[in-house]
Design a protein around this motif. Structure first.
Motif, PDB file in Angstrom:
ATOM      1  N   LYS B   6       0.849  -1.196   0.000  1.00  0.00           N
ATOM      2  CA  LYS B   6       0.000   0.000   0.000  1.00  0.00           C
ATOM      3  C   LYS B   6       0.881   1.241   0.000  1.00  0.00           C
ATOM      4  O   LYS B   6       2.055   1.213   0.373  1.00  0.00           O
ATOM      5  N   LEU B   7       0.260   2.352  -0.375  1.00  0.00           N
ATOM      6  CA  LEU B   7       0.990   3.613  -0.455  1.00  0.00           C
ATOM      7  C   LEU B   7       1.076   4.290   0.904  1.00  0.00           C
ATOM      8  O   LEU B   7       0.303   3.985   1.821  1.00  0.00           O
ATOM      9  N   ILE B   8       2.040   5.206   1.009  1.00  0.00           N
ATOM     10  CA  ILE B   8       2.132   6.065   2.188  1.00  0.00           C
ATOM     11  C   ILE B   8       1.717   7.448   1.713  1.00  0.00           C
ATOM     12  O   ILE B   8       2.315   7.991   0.775  1.00  0.00           O
ATOM     13  N   ALA B   9       0.677   8.006   2.325  1.00  0.00           N
ATOM     14  CA  ALA B   9       0.184   9.322   1.921  1.00  0.00           C
ATOM     15  C   ALA B   9       0.725  10.377   2.880  1.00  0.00           C
ATOM     16  O   ALA B   9       1.071  10.057   4.026  1.00  0.00           O
ATOM     17  N   VAL B  10       0.797  11.606   2.422  1.00  0.00           N
ATOM     18  CA  VAL B  10       1.269  12.683   3.304  1.00  0.00           C
ATOM     19  C   VAL B  10       0.435  13.935   3.076  1.00  0.00           C
ATOM     20  O   VAL B  10       0.133  14.305   1.941  1.00  0.00           O
ATOM     21  N   ILE B  11       0.037  14.556   4.198  1.00  0.00           N
ATOM     22  CA  ILE B  11      -0.647  15.857   4.159  1.00  0.00           C
ATOM     23  C   ILE B  11       0.230  16.769   5.006  1.00  0.00           C
ATOM     24  O   ILE B  11       0.295  16.633   6.239  1.00  0.00           O
ATOM     25  N   GLY B  12       0.922  17.690   4.362  1.00  0.00           N
ATOM     26  CA  GLY B  12       1.862  18.500   5.122  1.00  0.00           C
ATOM     27  C   GLY B  12       2.203  19.779   4.413  1.00  0.00           C
ATOM     28  O   GLY B  12       1.768  20.040   3.288  1.00  0.00           O
ATOM     29  N   ASP B  13       3.028  20.574   5.097  1.00  0.00           N
ATOM     30  CA  ASP B  13       3.468  21.817   4.482  1.00  0.00           C
ATOM     31  C   ASP B  13       4.514  21.495   3.408  1.00  0.00           C
ATOM     32  O   ASP B  13       4.867  20.330   3.185  1.00  0.00           O
ATOM     33  N   GLU B  14       5.010  22.562   2.794  1.00  0.00           N
ATOM     34  CA  GLU B  14       5.896  22.394   1.641  1.00  0.00           C
ATOM     35  C   GLU B  14       7.130  21.548   1.958  1.00  0.00           C
ATOM     36  O   GLU B  14       7.464  20.608   1.226  1.00  0.00           O
ATOM     37  N   LYS B  33      -5.585   9.891  -8.360  1.00  0.00           N
ATOM     38  CA  LYS B  33      -5.317  11.148  -7.639  1.00  0.00           C
ATOM     39  C   LYS B  33      -3.991  10.995  -6.896  1.00  0.00           C
ATOM     40  O   LYS B  33      -3.626   9.899  -6.476  1.00  0.00           O
ATOM     41  N   PRO B  34      -3.306  12.105  -6.665  1.00  0.00           N
ATOM     42  CA  PRO B  34      -2.019  12.000  -5.965  1.00  0.00           C
ATOM     43  C   PRO B  34      -2.217  11.580  -4.511  1.00  0.00           C
ATOM     44  O   PRO B  34      -3.287  11.774  -3.930  1.00  0.00           O
ATOM     45  N   ASN B  35      -1.178  10.996  -3.949  1.00  0.00           N
ATOM     46  CA  ASN B  35      -1.250  10.533  -2.561  1.00  0.00           C
ATOM     47  C   ASN B  35      -0.613  11.540  -1.609  1.00  0.00           C
ATOM     48  O   ASN B  35      -0.142  11.185  -0.534  1.00  0.00           O
ATOM     49  N   PHE B  36      -0.540  12.805  -2.028  1.00  0.00           N
ATOM     50  CA  PHE B  36       0.003  13.830  -1.148  1.00  0.00           C
ATOM     51  C   PHE B  36      -0.750  15.135  -1.364  1.00  0.00           C
ATOM     52  O   PHE B  36      -1.344  15.358  -2.421  1.00  0.00           O
ATOM     53  N   LEU B  37      -0.721  15.983  -0.320  1.00  0.00           N
ATOM     54  CA  LEU B  37      -1.332  17.307  -0.420  1.00  0.00           C
ATOM     55  C   LEU B  37      -0.387  18.305   0.232  1.00  0.00           C
ATOM     56  O   LEU B  37      -0.049  18.169   1.414  1.00  0.00           O
ATOM     57  N   ILE B  48      -8.590  20.264   3.059  1.00  0.00           N
ATOM     58  CA  ILE B  48      -7.747  19.355   3.847  1.00  0.00           C
ATOM     59  C   ILE B  48      -8.612  18.184   4.327  1.00  0.00           C
ATOM     60  O   ILE B  48      -8.216  17.016   4.222  1.00  0.00           O
ATOM     61  N   GLU B  49      -9.799  18.509   4.830  1.00  0.00           N
ATOM     62  CA  GLU B  49     -10.674  17.445   5.355  1.00  0.00           C
ATOM     63  C   GLU B  49     -11.125  16.504   4.246  1.00  0.00           C
ATOM     64  O   GLU B  49     -11.138  15.280   4.431  1.00  0.00           O
ATOM     65  N   GLU B  50     -11.436  17.072   3.091  1.00  0.00           N
ATOM     66  CA  GLU B  50     -11.881  16.227   1.963  1.00  0.00           C
ATOM     67  C   GLU B  50     -10.751  15.320   1.504  1.00  0.00           C
ATOM     68  O   GLU B  50     -10.970  14.143   1.201  1.00  0.00           O
ATOM     69  N   THR B  51      -9.540  15.853   1.464  1.00  0.00           N
ATOM     70  CA  THR B  51      -8.393  15.038   1.048  1.00  0.00           C
ATOM     71  C   THR B  51      -8.162  13.925   2.061  1.00  0.00           C
ATOM     72  O   THR B  51      -7.928  12.764   1.676  1.00  0.00           O
TER      73      THR B  51
END
Lengths: 241, 119
Positions: B6-14, B33-37, B48-51
């Motif tokens: 499975k993939l590792i997703a990330v939601i973070g700053d730049e 869709k990409p696995n990062f935001l 952010i919540e939707e992602t």
């Protein structure tokens, strides 16, 4: 305490009836020992989780520090989301395995970049592009042979472009992300990449520990509830008697 | 695709996203869709919540890494996630160091203890 007074031959004997224990000693010891074991395991897991968290945080900070150094030498906008590739393929994946105890175990799997293999494929494709006919060609040939050769050359030229685009697109996708930032990148950016690779491996261990902590917590909750239910059931029985 | 991890997703700053993408977790193509935001100053909490919810709904993501200050913005969504997969890991950011008292997992573990439990 209940008292019974028995009078016999001018002697008064007082019997005192002791209340029964809350629950049998053996059962209470067993459930308490089990609870203690689970609590100790929970505490150990929490301690280990805290240690790994501290390592993770310091590795991430190390990675940022190296990235900042790279940004200082390369320029602000040269280490930013502007450099991200338009297509990416993941080089590391995580596997989640369910153990016998019901807990999840996360482990990472890293793929080697296909650069070396792609070079080999390119060599092969170059060989295929080359003339397929062996031997020396004759200048003057009968017309039939010339038309046949033209057909062969056309087919070979048709085949050759089919091979190369596939390899090129694969090469772009499986590329080392370091190459997004240029061919010659500073050592600090390589250090940053190394730090983040270690962070990913630690993340899998922490994810495993987190699920273990939560599952032990649930077990503890059930055991306590079970112990209280046993205790209250035994109390009710003794009151009924 | 059987047996594929499975993939590792990330939601973070730049910086967080750049670092983890350097580590090789990024997936970006036309089909998925990409696995990062990358969360910037003008990124809305709704996005952010939707992602985050879209990552939870995907069955090909094993771990979600999220900066703790971003996790605070969508704490209700993170606290509502009770499943083991994907695992949610809160990580520090440059401006906001890690605070164990805010971590959802540790709060859940800590919350079980009260005076009666030790009788």
């Amino acid at each position: 305490m209940d008292f019974a007074i028995h009078n016999s031959q001018s002697r008064t004997i007082v019997y005192a009836k002791m209340p029964p224990p809350l629950f049998t000693t053996r059962e209470s010891e067993g459930s308490s020992t089990l609870l203690d074991e689970k609590l100790l395991r929970f505490m150990e897991q929490l301690e280990l989780l805290e240690e790994k968290r501290a390592s993770l945080n310091s590795l991430i900070e190390q990675g940022w520090f190296s990235m900042s150094k790279a940004r200082y030498s390369m320029g602000n906008k040269h280490v930013s989301p502007l450099q991200y590739a338009s297509e990416m393929e993941p080089l590391v994946l995580v596997h989640a395995k369910t153990l016998d105890s019901g807990e999840l175990d996360f482990s990472t799997e890293r793929f080697e970049q296909k650069c070396c293999k792609e070079v080999g494929a390119d060599n092969r494709s170059i060989e295929e592009i080359g003339p397929q006919e062996k031997g020396v060609r004759r200048r003057i040939k009968p017309k039939e042979d010339i038309t046949k050769k033209a057909v062969n050359e056309e087919t070979s030229s048709e085949n050759a472009p089919e091979v190369t685009p596939v390899t090129k697109s694969d090469q772009n996708l499986q590329q080392d992300p370091l190459k997004w930032f240029g061919i010659l990148v500073p050592q600090s950016l390589k250090h940053a990449q190394l730090s983040f690779k270690q962070v990913l491996e630690l993340s899998a261990e922490i994810a495993t520990l987190q699920t273990a902590v939560l599952s032990t917590r649930q077990e503890l909750k059930h055991s306590k509830k079970h112990k209280h239910e046993e205790a209250s059931a035994t109390q009710l029985d003794s009151v009924a008697d | 695709m059987a047996g594929r991890g499975k993939l590792i997703a990330v939601i973070g700053d730049e910086d967080t996203c750049t670092g983890f993408l350097l580590g090789g977790i990024g997936e970006l193509n036309k089909n998925r869709k990409p696995n990062f935001l990358v969360v910037e100053k003008d990124t809305s909490i709704t996005e952010i919540e939707e992602t985050f919810k879209s990552f939870l709904a995907r069955n090909d993501i094993g771990i979600i890494l999220i900066n703790q200050f971003i996790a605070e913005m969508i704490r209700h969504a993170i606290d509502g996630h009770m499943q083991s997969i994907p695992a949610v890991l809160e990580i520090p950011s440059k401006e906001h160091p890690y605070d164990a008292s805010k971590d959802s997992i540790l709060r859940r573990a800590k919350g079980m203890f009260c005076a009666e439990d030790f009788r």
